[in-house]
Design an enzyme around this catalytic site. Sequence first.
Site, short mmCIF file in Angstrom:
data_model
loop_
_atom_site.label_atom_id
_atom_site.label_comp_id
_atom_site.label_asym_id
_atom_site.label_seq_id
_atom_site.Cartn_x
_atom_site.Cartn_y
_atom_site.Cartn_z
N PRO A 40 21.16 -28.86 3.10
CA PRO A 40 22.03 -29.06 4.35
C PRO A 40 21.89 -28.38 5.53
O PRO A 40 22.19 -28.92 6.64
CB PRO A 40 23.39 -28.56 3.44
CG PRO A 40 23.25 -28.83 1.81
CD PRO A 40 21.60 -28.53 1.72
N LYS A 76 15.54 -40.66 9.30
CA LYS A 76 15.60 -40.40 7.71
C LYS A 76 15.73 -39.01 7.22
O LYS A 76 15.01 -38.69 6.27
CB LYS A 76 14.70 -41.31 6.91
CG LYS A 76 14.73 -42.70 7.42
CD LYS A 76 13.84 -43.67 6.26
CE LYS A 76 13.64 -44.93 6.68
NZ LYS A 76 13.05 -45.08 7.99
N HIS A 131 16.23 -35.74 5.29
CA HIS A 131 16.47 -35.50 3.67
C HIS A 131 15.88 -34.08 3.43
O HIS A 131 14.76 -33.87 3.22
CB HIS A 131 15.66 -36.58 2.98
CG HIS A 131 15.95 -36.39 1.35
ND1 HIS A 131 15.25 -36.97 0.47
CD2 HIS A 131 16.91 -35.71 0.60
CE1 HIS A 131 15.75 -36.45 -0.73
NE2 HIS A 131 16.47 -35.83 -0.72
N ARG A 186 7.87 -55.67 13.31
CA ARG A 186 6.72 -56.72 13.40
C ARG A 186 6.88 -58.07 13.66
O ARG A 186 5.89 -58.65 14.63
CB ARG A 186 5.69 -56.47 12.09
CG ARG A 186 5.37 -55.08 11.84
CD ARG A 186 4.69 -54.83 10.59
NE ARG A 186 5.94 -54.59 9.95
CZ ARG A 186 5.89 -54.07 8.51
NH1 ARG A 186 4.56 -53.93 7.85
NH2 ARG A 186 6.67 -53.84 7.69
O1 C5P Z 1 8.19 -54.40 10.69
P1 C5P Z 1 9.72 -54.58 10.28
O2 C5P Z 1 10.34 -55.46 10.68
O3 C5P Z 1 9.39 -54.40 8.70
O4 C5P Z 1 10.33 -52.94 10.50
C1 C5P Z 1 11.51 -52.54 9.92
C2 C5P Z 1 11.77 -51.38 10.51
O5 C5P Z 1 13.10 -50.76 9.90
C3 C5P Z 1 10.80 -50.15 10.39
O6 C5P Z 1 10.57 -49.28 11.37
C4 C5P Z 1 10.98 -49.20 9.06
O7 C5P Z 1 10.97 -47.97 9.20
C5 C5P Z 1 12.88 -49.48 9.15
N1 C5P Z 1 13.25 -49.16 7.94
C6 C5P Z 1 13.22 -50.09 6.90
N2 C5P Z 1 14.05 -50.11 5.54
C7 C5P Z 1 15.00 -49.07 5.63
C8 C5P Z 1 15.32 -48.21 6.63
C9 C5P Z 1 14.52 -48.33 7.69
O8 C5P Z 1 12.61 -51.13 6.97
N3 C5P Z 1 15.70 -49.09 4.33
#
Ligand code: C5P
Length: 238
Positions: free
Chosen positions: A69, A64, A66, A214
């Site tokens: 540039p 991610k 951020h 998870r």
């Molecule tokens: O455990 P869970 O299924 O909630 O994991 C979701 C994964 O997706 C995590 O690694 C989280 O950092 C990532 N993620 C998210 N929302 C976003 C981008 C990435 O939950 N917008």
Amino acid sequence: MNKDKGQLIVALDVGTLDEAKKLVYTLDGLVDIFKVGSQLFASSGPEAVRSILRLGKKVFLDLKFHDIPHTVASAVRAVTAITESGQGILMCTLHTLGGLEMLRSGVVAAQAQAQIGRIAKPWLVGITVLTSEEKEDNITGLVLERALLAKQAGLAGVVASSQEAALIRRELGDDFLIVTPGIRPSGTAPDDQRRITTPQDAIKNGSNFLVVGRPIIQAKNPAVAAKQILEEIKTAVS
Ligand code: C5P
């Protein structure tokens, strides 16, 4: 790798490379794409990516980015340069909040480094609004606005909840990637996620990639949990 709907990505949100590799072995034959996020990258760095590539799997690097540039361009160049036997990362994330110039600088950097390394250019996808944020009145509009910015900057797609996916798909067309986290098969705990969805609904709404952490990695038997989700995906796709 194609842009089909409903491909499963498992998030390796664990503290050590040994734990991550154990999950990759356990899910061998079921899952082809693994997400390396800030937790694993902070502990194990580029070696985590190379190890997973070495096991013949694809890597979605979710850091991610951020920043200004110049810094984002340098970071994208560095992650595109992580390769193993001629393979680089499949995808990586930038935050759309960084704005058009930042996103464009990432696109240019990925292209340039992929040419230097003679590898396929990774897909850059933009974070819109985290799935852990509550659904508020203006969230759909905000997500769409950020998705349009991502497309304008030349990104391959966005990360968005399934609750906004249908609108993004309608407005931005079939070629634009939608990656959806916050996937929760019915009956599983939402944890800290708020804009959650079942695998079926994510596919129905047009998501190409479903990110699951998870519900699989903390399951008593991760392979059984993955198989159940893959079954749900298969039913929804057919
Ligand atoms: O455990 P869970 O299924 O909630 O994991 C979701 C994964 O997706 C995590 O690694 C989280 O950092 C990532 N993620 C998210 N929302 C976003 C981008 C990435 O939950 N917008």
